[in-house]
Design an enzyme around this catalytic site. Structure first.
Site, short mmCIF file in Angstrom:
data_model
loop_
_atom_site.label_atom_id
_atom_site.label_comp_id
_atom_site.label_asym_id
_atom_site.label_seq_id
_atom_site.Cartn_x
_atom_site.Cartn_y
_atom_site.Cartn_z
N ASP A 43 0.83 -1.21 0.00
CA ASP A 43 0.00 0.00 0.00
C ASP A 43 0.86 1.27 0.00
O ASP A 43 1.77 1.41 0.83
CB ASP A 43 -0.90 -0.03 1.25
CG ASP A 43 -1.99 1.02 1.18
OD1 ASP A 43 -1.66 2.22 1.10
OD2 ASP A 43 -3.18 0.66 1.21
N ARG A 45 0.42 4.11 0.99
CA ARG A 45 0.35 5.02 2.16
C ARG A 45 1.18 4.54 3.34
O ARG A 45 1.33 5.26 4.33
CB ARG A 45 -1.13 5.15 2.60
CG ARG A 45 -2.03 5.71 1.52
CD ARG A 45 -3.48 5.46 1.84
NE ARG A 45 -3.81 4.02 1.85
CZ ARG A 45 -5.01 3.53 2.10
NH1 ARG A 45 -6.01 4.34 2.38
NH2 ARG A 45 -5.23 2.22 2.10
CO CO Z 1 -2.70 -3.25 2.49
#
Ligand code: CO
Length: 208
Positions: A43, A45
Site C-alpha cells: 500500500d 500510504r
Molecule cells: Co494493504
C-alpha cells in the site's frame, strides 16, 4: 505527478545528506547491516522507513499485497532466508495496516483472477478464526480484526521457517506483529508472544 520532479527531488536529497555528512554516501556504499527485517503491505500510504522514523541501511524491507508470508512464495522466503542467515537481523517485523485493500478484497465473493490464490491465504486466516470473526457485527470492525489476525498468522508463518527457529536458538531473534493505523499515523504493537507461539507450534513445525 511529473516524473522529472523525482530527479529534482533526488538531487535536493543528495545535497541535503552531504550537507550533514560529506561521507554519507561513502558509508552507504560500503555495505549494509540492518537490525530489522520489515515485511509490510505494498500500500502506497504505508512507507516503511518513514513511519518507523529510520534511515537507509536500518531495515531490510519486503512488501507485498497484504503483508503475506506464504510458505510457497519464493520471493518472501528468499528475503527471510537472506535477512536472517546472511544479514543476521535480530528482529523480524510483520506490519499490517487497517483499511487494507488486500484484506477487504479477500472478504468479497468475487473472482479476482490471478489475485485469487494470493488472497486465498487471507481467506484461510478467516477460516481459522471464523468463530471469533463471525461474532463481530460491525463490518468494518470485522475487517480491522481480520487485519490483526492476518498479521498474527503471518508471524506464525515466519516462525515456521527453519532459519528463524535456528536464529532464535542461536541469538534470540524476535518476531513482532504490528498494525499501522492510517487514521492516526500510529504503529500498534500486537504484542505477539513469540516464545509462547514458538513453543506451541514447535510441537508440529519443528524443523530440526
Ligand atoms: Co494493504
Amino acid at each position: 505527478m511529473n516524473i522529472e520532479q523525482i530527479f529534482e527531488n533526488n538531487k535536493a536529497w543528495v545535497k541535503e545528506k552531504l550537507k550533514i555528512d560529506e561521507h554519507y554516501f561513502d558509508h552507504l556504499a560500503k555495505g549494509q547491516s540492518p537490525e530489522i527485517l520489515y515485511i509490510g503491505c505494498s500500500d502506497s500510504r504505508v512507507s516503511a522507513e518513514e513511519i518507523m522514523g529510520i534511515s537507509p541501511g536500518d531495515a531490510f524491507v519486503h512488501r507485498n499485497i497484504a503483508n503475506m508470508v506464504p510458505n510457497t512464495d519464493l520471493n518472501v522466503m528468499s528475503v527471510i532466508d537472506f535477512a536472517v542467515t546472511h544479514l543476521k537481523v535480530n528482529h523480524v517485523v510483520v506490519c499490517g495496516h487497517y483499511n487494507c485493500g488486500g484484506v477487504k478484497a479477500a472478504m468479497q465473493s468475487a473472482d479476482l483472477g490471478i489475485l485469487n490464490p494470493w488472497l486465498r491465504n487471507i481467506r484461510d486466516v478467516y477460516r481459522i478464526h471464523s468463530d471469533e470473526l463471525n461474532k463481530i457485527e460491525v463490518e468494518n470492525d470485522k475487517y480491522n480484526r481480520l487485519v490483526e489476525l492476518n498479521v498474527q498468522e503471518q508471524c506464525v508463518n515466519v516462525i515456521k521457517t527453519s532459519v528463524v527457529q535456528k536464529a532464535y536458538r542461536e541469538r534470540n531473534l524476535t518476531v513482532h506483529g504490528w498494525v499501522f493505523d492510517l487514521k492516526s499515523g500510529s504503529i500498534i504493537d500486537l504484542k505477539i508472544d513469540f516464545p509462547h507461539i514458538l513453543s506451541k507450534i514447535m510441537e508440529i513445525y519443528r524443523l530440526d
